[in-house]
Design a protein around this motif. Structure first.
Motif, PDB file in Angstrom:
ATOM      1  N   UNK A 158       0.824  -1.396   0.002  1.00  0.00           N
ATOM      2  CA  UNK A 158       0.507   0.337  -0.255  1.00  0.00           C
ATOM      3  C   UNK A 158       0.919   1.473  -0.550  1.00  0.00           C
ATOM      4  N   UNK A 159       0.014   2.032   0.608  1.00  0.00           N
ATOM      5  CA  UNK A 159       0.727   3.472   0.933  1.00  0.00           C
ATOM      6  C   UNK A 159       1.362   3.795   2.380  1.00  0.00           C
ATOM      7  N   UNK A 160       2.409   4.275   2.299  1.00  0.00           N
ATOM      8  CA  UNK A 160       2.767   4.843   3.543  1.00  0.00           C
ATOM      9  C   UNK A 160       1.792   6.360   4.707  1.00  0.00           C
ATOM     10  N   UNK A 161       1.494   5.992   5.242  1.00  0.00           N
ATOM     11  CA  UNK A 161       0.582   6.274   6.815  1.00  0.00           C
ATOM     12  C   UNK A 161       1.070   7.896   6.660  1.00  0.00           C
ATOM     13  N   UNK A 164      -8.755   8.151  -1.411  1.00  0.00           N
ATOM     14  CA  UNK A 164      -8.734   9.437  -2.007  1.00  0.00           C
ATOM     15  C   UNK A 164      -7.185   9.345  -2.667  1.00  0.00           C
ATOM     16  N   UNK A 165      -6.312   8.600  -2.392  1.00  0.00           N
ATOM     17  CA  UNK A 165      -5.471   8.412  -3.854  1.00  0.00           C
ATOM     18  C   UNK A 165      -5.851   7.629  -4.699  1.00  0.00           C
ATOM     19  N   UNK A 166      -6.860   6.290  -4.177  1.00  0.00           N
ATOM     20  CA  UNK A 166      -7.410   5.603  -5.220  1.00  0.00           C
ATOM     21  C   UNK A 166      -8.500   6.573  -6.341  1.00  0.00           C
ATOM     22  N   UNK A 186      -3.362   4.230 -13.564  1.00  0.00           N
ATOM     23  CA  UNK A 186      -3.470   2.453 -13.225  1.00  0.00           C
ATOM     24  C   UNK A 186      -3.023   2.195 -12.838  1.00  0.00           C
ATOM     25  N   UNK A 187      -1.320   1.766 -12.654  1.00  0.00           N
ATOM     26  CA  UNK A 187      -0.772   0.623 -11.891  1.00  0.00           C
ATOM     27  C   UNK A 187      -1.154   1.214 -10.470  1.00  0.00           C
ATOM     28  N   UNK A 208      -2.903  -0.302  -7.374  1.00  0.00           N
ATOM     29  CA  UNK A 208      -1.988  -0.904  -5.672  1.00  0.00           C
ATOM     30  C   UNK A 208      -3.267  -0.369  -4.949  1.00  0.00           C
ATOM     31  N   UNK A 209      -4.019   1.071  -5.453  1.00  0.00           N
ATOM     32  CA  UNK A 209      -4.558   1.025  -3.674  1.00  0.00           C
ATOM     33  C   UNK A 209      -6.425   0.257  -3.792  1.00  0.00           C
TER      34      UNK A 209
END
Length: 390
Positions: free
Chosen positions: A31-34, A55-57, A73-74, A78-79
């Motif tokens: 995922x993504x860093x918080x 919101x990232x998605x 899209x990649x 991931x999101x």
């Protein structure tokens, strides 16, 4: 003026998304860093928020839908995969508020605001990917919101529930909010989510819920005298407090019209067009001489919360362009340009990327660059809206 504004915001969209691709991917835990601070230093152990991930998605899906850049899209995929795996409650349904850095459950609260953002994001991701699972999950979350949050007696939506969808003592979205059963903010983002869902799934009952939400805004939320939004309410729609949020005023001015247009309701479109100008003018009371939009104002105590946060500036650009398109009054286009110039001069971090949280006492506020609330959505959406509109 128009062409320069459009080009500037197109370039800015690329810069924003480059930042998120470069700095926020969590290679170790998925995922993504918080959280990242102003200097882009990550907190590898920060919790990860549902709103940030949704919101990232949305941002990367929406950007892909306009630019067709496969890298976007990649990131969106991931999101989507991360939210589906870690945030969706496989036992009770719905979306949990936060998970730990490694994906373990932390806060199981079912905040309707967060459910709405995931509906919004999954709908946008479906447009980008044509992944039927995204559409099904968006519809499923919408059904849960209607089942548990919709107030059959007084209308509108209740704020929050426990993991098992039971009543809670603390309904607040954040510490600064009032602990009330209903809020403008949740209703605005349920409306936005339902509008996006309707664009991929034109269900007749969903249309009725969007119409109801718009009427709630016109009958309960917008103050008929000042044209500012009232922010908090009890269950029976009695407003509590008089706080004015300039950023929400101008954001709602164009989102309400968008909702009416997506469902094609001629009467609500006309009502929304008239309201958009009145709400924009109300928000304009918060514009400073330098073009920046102040954060909030407490009229009872005549107290200005003298901060200029990143997101009201982004919404101001869109809201003023919308008012210009509706009225043909060139002053609104000038207001939009002034807002963008304020952002360029004060809010963009030209050395390290992305937008600062905001300005207080003419200094950069030492707040998150990435966090539970600091996301790429308001600024990337402003870029996309201006590219589309101009």
């Amino acid at each position: 003026m128009q062409e320069k504004l459009r080009q500037d915001l197109q370039d800015e969209l690329t810069a924003i998304l480059d930042y998120w691709q470069t700095h926020t991917i969590d290679e170790k835990h998925g995922g993504f860093l918080g959280k990242l601070d102003n200097d882009n230093m990550p907190d590898p152990f920060a919790v990860k928020g549902a709103v940030l991930n949704a919101r990232i998605l949305w941002s990367f899906s929406a950007a892909y839908n306009v630019t067709k850049n496969p890298a976007y899209l990649q990131v969106a995929t991931r999101a989507f995969d991360y939210i589906t795996e870690y945030f969706i409650d496989k036992e009770f349904g719905g979306v949990m508020w936060t998970v730990g850095y490694a994906g373990d459950i932390v806060d199981t609260k079912k905040q309707i605001y967060a459910q709405a953002f995931v509906v919004y994001a999954f709908s946008e991701y479906y447009k980008a990917s044509k992944n039927e699972k995204a559409k099904e999950k968006a519809i499923g979350l919408y059904s849960l919101i209607q089942l548990y949050s919709y107030d059959c007696v007084y209308g509108g939506y209740l704020e929050a529930f426990s993991r098992e969808w039971k009543e809670l003592e603390d309904l607040r979205l954040s510490e600064k909010d009032e602990n009330e059963k209903k809020s403008m903010n949740t209703h605005l983002h349920v409306l936005e989510a339902y509008t996006n869902l309707y664009s991929i799934w034109a269900d007749p009952s969903l249309k009725i819920h969007i119409q109801d939400l718009l009427r709630v805004f016109y009958d309960k939320i917008i103050d008929p005298n000042t044209h500012h939004l009232r922010l908090f309410f009890d269950e029976k729609w009695n407003p509590t407090g008089n706080l004015v949020s300039y950023g929400h005023d101008i954001e709602a001015s164009w989102l309400l019209l968008e909702a009416a247009e997506v469902i094609g309701d001629a009467e609500l479109i006309e009502k929304s067009k008239a309201a958009a100008i009145l709400m924009t003018d109300a928000a304009k009371e918060g514009v400073d001489a330098d073009g920046g939009l102040w954060y909030e104002y407490e009229p009872g105590e005549q107290q200005l919360i003298a901060e200029k946060h990143w997101w009201p500036q982004a919404e101001a650009v869109v809201g003023f362009v919308n008012a210009w398109q509706l009225s043909k009054d060139p002053r609104y286009l000038k207001d939009a340009t002034n807002s963008w110039q304020y952002i360029e001069k004060n809010i963009l971090d030209k050395a390290k990327g992305e937008w600062y949280w905001g300005i207080r006492d003419n200094k950069v506020m030492n707040e998150d660059k990435v966090g539970l609330w600091k996301c790429p959505y308001h600024n990337s959406r402003a870029c996309l809206e201006i590219m589309k509109r101009l």
